[in-house]
Motif scaffolding. Sequence first.
Motif, mmCIF file in Angstrom:
data_model
loop_
_atom_site.group_PDB
_atom_site.id
_atom_site.type_symbol
_atom_site.label_atom_id
_atom_site.label_comp_id
_atom_site.label_asym_id
_atom_site.label_seq_id
_atom_site.Cartn_x
_atom_site.Cartn_y
_atom_site.Cartn_z
ATOM 1 N N ARG A 12 0.826 -1.216 0.000
ATOM 2 C CA ARG A 12 0.000 0.000 0.000
ATOM 3 C C ARG A 12 0.855 1.259 0.000
ATOM 4 N NH1 ARG A 12 -3.482 -2.552 3.678
ATOM 5 N NH2 ARG A 12 -2.410 -1.532 5.403
ATOM 6 N N ARG A 57 -4.961 1.129 -5.564
ATOM 7 C CA ARG A 57 -4.823 2.320 -6.403
ATOM 8 C C ARG A 57 -6.187 2.810 -6.866
ATOM 9 N NH1 ARG A 57 -2.072 0.153 -10.291
ATOM 10 N NH2 ARG A 57 -0.063 0.442 -9.240
ATOM 11 N N ARG A 63 -7.971 4.591 -4.060
ATOM 12 C CA ARG A 63 -7.451 5.942 -3.829
ATOM 13 C C ARG A 63 -7.973 6.910 -4.885
ATOM 14 N NH1 ARG A 63 -2.595 3.202 -2.474
ATOM 15 N NH2 ARG A 63 -1.819 3.504 -4.597
ATOM 16 N N ASN A 64 -7.993 6.464 -6.143
ATOM 17 C CA ASN A 64 -8.449 7.323 -7.230
ATOM 18 C C ASN A 64 -9.930 7.635 -7.126
ATOM 19 O OD1 ASN A 64 -5.887 7.337 -8.311
ATOM 20 N ND2 ASN A 64 -6.294 5.701 -9.792
#
Length: 311
Positions: free
Chosen positions: A257, A297, A300-301
């Motif tokens: 992470r 990912r 997060r996006n």
Amino acid sequence: MNNQDNIQQEYIEWEDHFQTTKEKVHLTYNELKIPGLRLFGMLHPLTASAPLRLHIHSSAFEITFVTQGEMAFYTNGKDYTVPGGSAFISYPNEPHSTNQIPLTPKQIYWFQLDISDPENFLFLSPPIARKLIDDLYSIRKHMVNTDNKEITQIMKHIYDQCMGERNSLEIASYIIIFLQRLIYFSQNEVQHRSFDIDLAVSYINKHITEELNLTEIARQSMLSLPQFKQKFKSYTGTSPRNYINIKKIEYSKDLLRNGTSITNTAMQLSFNTSTYFATVFKKYTLLTPSEYVAKCRNKRNASPSSGDSSQ
């Protein structure tokens, strides 16, 4: 560590349905006909299981007892790793979830108690039913250590009755005994480990990035290797090697992470090859390291806090 890898932002109200397979049993009120017992279930994992999304049980306690191995839960912003011999309690209308369920040779039992009608609860008189429900609320913790042997026998007896004669009064009586023992253990916490096993666990946690040798860990515990293996499993509910792998994978998820490459993660945790690391990682998470990194990912996006509405 607050690990929310499998947590959905919104919760659902969970509904279980009747099911009987070699791996899983769900018996609902329609089959049990016991007032206040919404569900009795058993899980005998043959493979790793995907996590459950965040959910609630309306007006119901859900109590899960792990006989051996470990099971991971999440509620109220905190992760709980529940070892063999321990129970996890989710309170009525409390959002909770699970993480992946690793391979384990023993059963996990759980049941849901509908407290919406204390006047009609486990065949108890209303005053006693209300007292029992109040005592459950008074536990005020999510994980309770118990006497594994005693509670496993109680749960096995309930399961055998549910799958056999289904004597409602006997099933309800054993549920009540379980609840009374759970309340007792919550007030008189059982110590699962002994000094030598504490030494082993401390050594493993301190040296988790190294290639851990069971003979050396046994020596640190001042036990022979056979004694160490038997005692470690008895006190923690899982084998030393399985415990080590679980801890290594937990550590690896933090590294991945935070941007450490898969190869470097494998090297830092002393896996012989990145391929072997990927094999172990998938066994415990149902994802390859690459899939896990991509999932993190994407989250997060997709996060509103990412600050870029064009993404």
